[in-house]
Every structure is written in structure tokens, then in C-alpha cells.
Design an enzyme around this catalytic site. Structure first.
Site, short mmCIF file in Angstrom:
data_model
loop_
_atom_site.label_atom_id
_atom_site.label_comp_id
_atom_site.label_asym_id
_atom_site.label_seq_id
_atom_site.Cartn_x
_atom_site.Cartn_y
_atom_site.Cartn_z
N ILE A 14 97.10 27.68 14.39
CA ILE A 14 97.54 28.27 13.12
C ILE A 14 98.78 29.13 13.33
CG2 ILE A 14 96.87 29.74 11.17
CD1 ILE A 14 93.91 28.96 11.85
N THR A 131 87.96 34.75 9.74
CA THR A 131 87.28 33.49 9.43
C THR A 131 86.18 33.70 8.40
OG1 THR A 131 85.77 31.88 10.41
CG2 THR A 131 85.90 33.98 11.51
N ASP A 132 85.84 32.62 7.68
CA ASP A 132 84.69 32.69 6.76
C ASP A 132 83.37 32.74 7.53
OD1 ASP A 132 84.70 30.08 7.72
OD2 ASP A 132 84.44 29.12 5.77
N GLU A 133 83.41 32.46 8.85
CA GLU A 133 82.16 32.40 9.61
C GLU A 133 81.51 33.77 9.73
OE1 GLU A 133 82.35 29.76 13.03
OE2 GLU A 133 83.97 28.63 12.10
N TYR A 156 81.12 33.76 18.56
CA TYR A 156 82.49 33.75 17.99
C TYR A 156 82.53 34.55 16.70
CZ TYR A 156 86.35 32.04 15.08
OH TYR A 156 87.43 31.96 14.23
N LYS A 160 84.45 38.08 15.70
CA LYS A 160 85.43 38.18 14.61
C LYS A 160 84.97 39.21 13.57
CE LYS A 160 88.75 36.15 13.99
NZ LYS A 160 90.16 36.34 14.47
P1 NAD Z 1 93.80 28.78 18.77
O1 NAD Z 1 92.68 28.85 19.73
O2 NAD Z 1 94.47 27.47 18.51
O3 NAD Z 1 94.96 29.80 19.20
C1 NAD Z 1 94.70 31.08 19.67
C2 NAD Z 1 95.96 31.60 20.33
O4 NAD Z 1 95.70 32.92 20.81
C3 NAD Z 1 96.42 30.76 21.53
O5 NAD Z 1 97.81 30.55 21.47
C4 NAD Z 1 96.06 31.65 22.73
O6 NAD Z 1 96.91 31.46 23.84
C5 NAD Z 1 96.20 33.04 22.13
N1 NAD Z 1 95.39 34.03 22.85
C6 NAD Z 1 94.09 33.93 23.19
N2 NAD Z 1 93.71 35.02 23.89
C7 NAD Z 1 94.81 35.83 23.97
C8 NAD Z 1 95.03 37.09 24.55
N3 NAD Z 1 94.07 37.74 25.21
N4 NAD Z 1 96.26 37.65 24.43
C9 NAD Z 1 97.26 37.00 23.78
N5 NAD Z 1 97.09 35.77 23.23
C10 NAD Z 1 95.88 35.20 23.32
O7 NAD Z 1 93.24 29.41 17.43
P2 NAD Z 1 93.56 29.07 15.91
O8 NAD Z 1 92.67 28.01 15.47
O9 NAD Z 1 95.03 28.92 15.76
O10 NAD Z 1 93.09 30.42 15.22
C11 NAD Z 1 93.99 31.52 15.08
C12 NAD Z 1 93.27 32.66 14.38
O11 NAD Z 1 92.79 32.23 13.11
C13 NAD Z 1 92.05 33.15 15.15
O12 NAD Z 1 92.00 34.55 15.02
C14 NAD Z 1 90.87 32.50 14.43
O13 NAD Z 1 89.72 33.30 14.53
C15 NAD Z 1 91.38 32.44 13.01
N6 NAD Z 1 90.82 31.36 12.18
C16 NAD Z 1 90.85 30.07 12.64
C17 NAD Z 1 90.37 29.05 11.81
C18 NAD Z 1 90.41 27.60 12.24
O14 NAD Z 1 89.90 26.74 11.52
N7 NAD Z 1 91.02 27.27 13.37
C19 NAD Z 1 89.85 29.36 10.54
C20 NAD Z 1 89.86 30.70 10.13
C21 NAD Z 1 90.35 31.69 10.95
P1 TYD Z 2 84.45 22.81 14.79
O1 TYD Z 2 85.70 22.03 14.63
O2 TYD Z 2 84.02 23.21 16.16
O3 TYD Z 2 84.58 24.09 13.82
P2 TYD Z 2 83.45 25.22 13.44
O4 TYD Z 2 82.32 25.13 14.35
O5 TYD Z 2 84.23 26.49 13.62
O6 TYD Z 2 83.09 24.94 12.01
O7 TYD Z 2 83.26 21.98 14.15
C1 TYD Z 2 83.26 21.55 12.79
C2 TYD Z 2 81.91 20.94 12.50
O8 TYD Z 2 81.79 19.72 13.26
C3 TYD Z 2 80.75 21.82 12.92
O9 TYD Z 2 79.67 21.64 11.99
C4 TYD Z 2 80.34 21.26 14.28
C5 TYD Z 2 80.65 19.78 14.16
N1 TYD Z 2 81.07 19.10 15.41
C6 TYD Z 2 80.42 17.92 15.80
O10 TYD Z 2 79.51 17.41 15.12
N2 TYD Z 2 80.84 17.32 16.96
C7 TYD Z 2 81.84 17.84 17.74
O11 TYD Z 2 82.16 17.27 18.81
C8 TYD Z 2 82.50 19.04 17.30
C9 TYD Z 2 83.61 19.66 18.13
C10 TYD Z 2 82.08 19.64 16.13
#
Ligand code: NAD
Ligand code: TYD
Length: 349
Positions: A14, A131-133, A156, A160
Site C-alpha cells: 500500500i 485495519t478493519d481487523e 496481527y 494493530k
Molecule cells: P506490507 O507488508 O506490504 O508492507 C509493509 C512495509 O513496512 C514493508 O515495506 C516493510 O519493509 C516495512 N516495514 C516493516 N517493518 C518495518 C520496520 N520495523 N521499520 C521500517 N519499515 C518496516 O504491508 P501493506 O499491506 O502495504 O500494509 C501497509 C499498512 O496498511 C500496514 O500498517 C497494514 O496494517 C495496513 N493495512 C493493510 C491492509 C491490506 O489489505 N494489506 C488493509 C488495511 C490496513
Molecule cells: P489474507 O490475504 O491473508 O488476508 P486477511 O487474513 O488479512 O484477511 O487472507 C484473505 C482470506 O483468504 C482469509 O479469509 C484467509 C484466506 N486464505 C486462504 O484461504 N488461503 C490462503 O492461502 C491465504 C493466504 C488466505
């Protein structure tokens, strides 16, 4: 107006979309990307903006207290958009301590450094991307709103939720200007292939099995990552102090229905016989503590700040599949660890 903004975690999924949007849209802003480059951070996500005059990358860890306080002292940021985190639920089950260290301690370190340099100034902003989690899990009906009580269920989401609480504590205790947004599951380009969609796209491409956890009847609310970045832009500029904004796609899917749709689209894109990708579906042992359903009520953000997703799910999914199929090298590099060599080549001379 000129602003110097620290974006943490900007090399991740993101964060890289947020950096791209801000660097291209706000030429007056100086965007500093602080990232540790863990397995999830990849500077290849940012090749198109890496030479822009208003962008800089700094390698560093948010848990390193001295480094963070020196960085804030030296740079005098006007605002922080904090995304750096450990982000994968499955990894949090096997290694919870890393999640506490990065997501909780790292966030508190940033808050301490921001407070030390900003003192009581009110024209600053600490924006936490969450996150919504944190809200836990829903039954068959209902939606998460901004007033849903926190009830995190995985290491996780507990980490958060804790970091959200610390951000609000800094606002109440030290008058720090803060805003928080809680977003649903993102999908799109540049996502590390441990999350459902990029993992399954890559596995289908390579004819590998698709591990569906439990009965596959878990529900997630999917949002295209560029729409999340657009929401972050709106909230950063127009969000009210100490408010929370839920961000979601108005787009609920059970995992199994989503996977079947993906299989159908992949068959078409790869020119394979209809039904061939579905044959890769394999039901596997469930994730412990697997949250049943997430669904976001994002109407506050729409009503108050005028944001809505820009693409339908069908459009977003098609763009996403096309991106992964066109960027095989990105996928191969990230799965083989070559992105570390890319960093050495580009930045460590
Ligand atoms: P990601 O795992 O792709 O990226 C995380 C980034 O943080 C990476 O570039 C990593 O190198 C960096 N990082 C990790 N530990 C670090 C540290 N100690 N110091 C500096 N940098 C560090 O994650 P994402 O999916 O891009 O998520 C980004 C943010 O958005 C997170 O806070 C996550 O909780 C939140 N979020 C993600 C989702 C989703 O669906 N992916 C949804 C809602 C909120
Ligand atoms: P994920 O992408 O890990 O996101 P989150 O757990 O944060 O929602 O998983 C999305 C959904 O897919 C979750 O219900 C777990 C499921 N899932 C599988 O069924 N198989 C997989 O290999 C993975 C990675 C996730």
C-alpha cells in the site's frame, strides 16, 4: 503549501501506491520514504518515481529509537503517514513477538519522536493507517462502523489495535493532532505473494495448488489498492483531528466465490480450457482463530469527505490479474530474494 511528509513502509504494497500518488500529485511536497526493507518491502515497487526531485528513500527501522529520534530532529517533518508494519495474519500466528515489536513498539517510537520535535504545535499531523481487523469478526449480518468496539482476535490485529490506542493516547495526553483510518482487505499490483490474491494468481500461472483454508466460506470486503491510496489522500488533507474513518470497497465476497471468479478470469486470460484453474483448488486445514466475516460501512467517509471507490470489483480484479501477468520478473525477483540485490545496486554504493 510546502510540506515535508514522512511515509513509513513506503516500499511495501500500500505504501508504494501512497508514495506514487503523493509524489506525482503534490510537486511542492517533499516525500521521505522510511522503510526497513523487510521481506515485504521492495524498492522495485517505486522505480517510476525514484528519481523525482520531491522524493527520497531512507533505509531504517522504526523500532530503532535513537535512529528515529535523530531522523525526526534532523528532518523536522510536518506530517507522518505511518504504514510500516508486519502485515500478514499467518506470520503473526507463528511469530507474534515481531508484530508487537514492529507494530506496537515501532509506532510508539514514532509517536515519541514526533512529540519531541513537534512539541505543542497544532499544524502537524500523525496519520495512522490501520485495519478493519481491529473490530474482530462479524456474524452473517451487520457492518463495522467507526463506533464498533475493538475486539481483535489475531496477534496481527491485536498489535494493530494496540497501536491505534497508542495513537489516540498521544492525542488525548499530549494534544498531538492525529487521524486514523481502518481499511478492509486491499488487492492490486505490488502485493507480496503470501496474501490470497497474488498468491493464487501466481499459483494458477504455475499450475500449483490453491490452498483454501477451512470450508472457504469466510467473507472479506475487497478494495482496490489505488482507491485506498486515494482515500488516504482525502483523509490526510480533509480528515478532522482525532477522527477515525473506515475505508471499504462496498464489496463482500466469500473466499470460495472470489477464488472461483479468479479461476474463471485466469482461464480466459491464459487461454486455458474453462474449468482448468478450478481443478487446482485444494481445501486445507483452517487458520487458527480465523475471523468469519469482515465488512465495512464506509458511508462516513463518503458523506463527510466525498470519497468512493473509483472502480468496480470486476474492473479492479481484471487490472490486477493483467498487472501480475505482465510483471513476471517482479514476481520472480520477489519470490527469489533478488530485490535485495536491486537495493544493493541502486542504493548501497
Ligand atoms: P506490507 O507488508 O506490504 O508492507 C509493509 C512495509 O513496512 C514493508 O515495506 C516493510 O519493509 C516495512 N516495514 C516493516 N517493518 C518495518 C520496520 N520495523 N521499520 C521500517 N519499515 C518496516 O504491508 P501493506 O499491506 O502495504 O500494509 C501497509 C499498512 O496498511 C500496514 O500498517 C497494514 O496494517 C495496513 N493495512 C493493510 C491492509 C491490506 O489489505 N494489506 C488493509 C488495511 C490496513
Ligand atoms: P489474507 O490475504 O491473508 O488476508 P486477511 O487474513 O488479512 O484477511 O487472507 C484473505 C482470506 O483468504 C482469509 O479469509 C484467509 C484466506 N486464505 C486462504 O484461504 N488461503 C490462503 O492461502 C491465504 C493466504 C488466505
Amino acid at each position: 503549501m510546502k510540506k515535508k511528509i514522512l511515509v513509513t513502509g513506503g516500499a511495501g504494497f500500500i505504501g508504494s501506491h501512497v508514495i506514487r500518488l503523493f509524489v506525482n500529485k503534490y510537486e511542492d511536497y517533499e516525500i521521505v520514504n522510511l522503510d526497513k526493507l523487510t521481506y515485504a518491502g521492495n524498492l522495485e515497487n517505486l522505480t517510476d518515481v525514484e528519481n523525482k526531485a520531491n522524493y527520497r528513500f531512507v533505509k531504517g527501522c522504526i523500532t530503532d529509537k535513537d535512529f528515529i529520534s535523530e531522523l525526526f530532529e534532523k528532518e523536522q517533518f510536518d506530517a507522518v503517514i505511518h504504514l510500516a508494519a508486519e502485515s500478514h495474519v499467518d506470520r503473526s500466528i507463528t511469530n507474534p513477538l515481531e508484530f508487537v515489536e514492529t507494530n506496537v513498539m515501532g509506532t510508539v517510537n514514532l509517536l515519541l519522536a514526533a512529540k519531541a520535535t513537534w512539541k505543542d504545535k497544532t499544524d502537524k499531523l500523525f496519520y495512522h493507517i490501520s485495519t478493519d481487523e481491529v473490530y474482530g469478526t462479524l456474524g452473517d449480518t451487520g457492518l463495522f462502523t467507526e463506533t464498533t468496539p475493538y475486539d481483535p482476535r489475531s496477534p496481527y490485529s491485536a498489535a494493530k489495535a494496540s497501536s491505534d490506542h497508542f495513537v489516540r493516547a498521544w492525542a488525548h495526553t499530549y494534544d498531538m493532532p492525529v487521524v486514523i483510518s481502518n481499511c478492509s482487505n486491499n488487492y492490486g499490483a505490488n502485493q507480496f505473494p503470501e496474501k490470497l490474491l497474488p498468491l493464487f494468481i501466481n499459483n494458477i500461472r504455475n499450475n500449483k495448488s490453491l490452498p483454501v483454508y477451512g470450508d472457504g466460506k469466510y467473507t472479506r470486503d475487497w478494495l482496490w489498492v489505488e482507491d485506498h491510496a486515494a482515500a488516504i489522500d482525502v483523509i490526510f488533507h480533509k480528515g478532522k483531528n482525532l477522527e477515525t474513518y473506515n475505508i471499504g470497497g462496498f464489496n463482500e465476497w466469500t473466499n470460495i466465490d472470489l477464488i472461483k471468479l479468479l479461476c474463471e478470469q485466469m482461464d480466459l486470460k491464459l487461454g486455458r480450457e474453462k474449468g482448468s484453474s478450478e481443478k487446482l483448488i485444494t481445501y486445507v486445514k483452517d487458520r487458527p482463530g480465523h475471523d468469519k466475516r469482515y465488512a465495512i460501512d464506509a458511508t462516513k467517509l463518503e458523506r463527510e469527505l466525498g470519497w468512493r471507490p473509483s472502480v468496480t470489483f470486476e474492473q479492479g480484479l481484471a487490472k490486477t490479474i493483467d498487472w501480475y501477468l505482465a510483471n513476471e520478473e517482479w514476481m520472480n525477483n520477489i519470490t527469489s530474494g533478488d530485490y535485495e540485490k536491486y537495493y544493493e545496486k541502486q542504493y548501497a554504493q
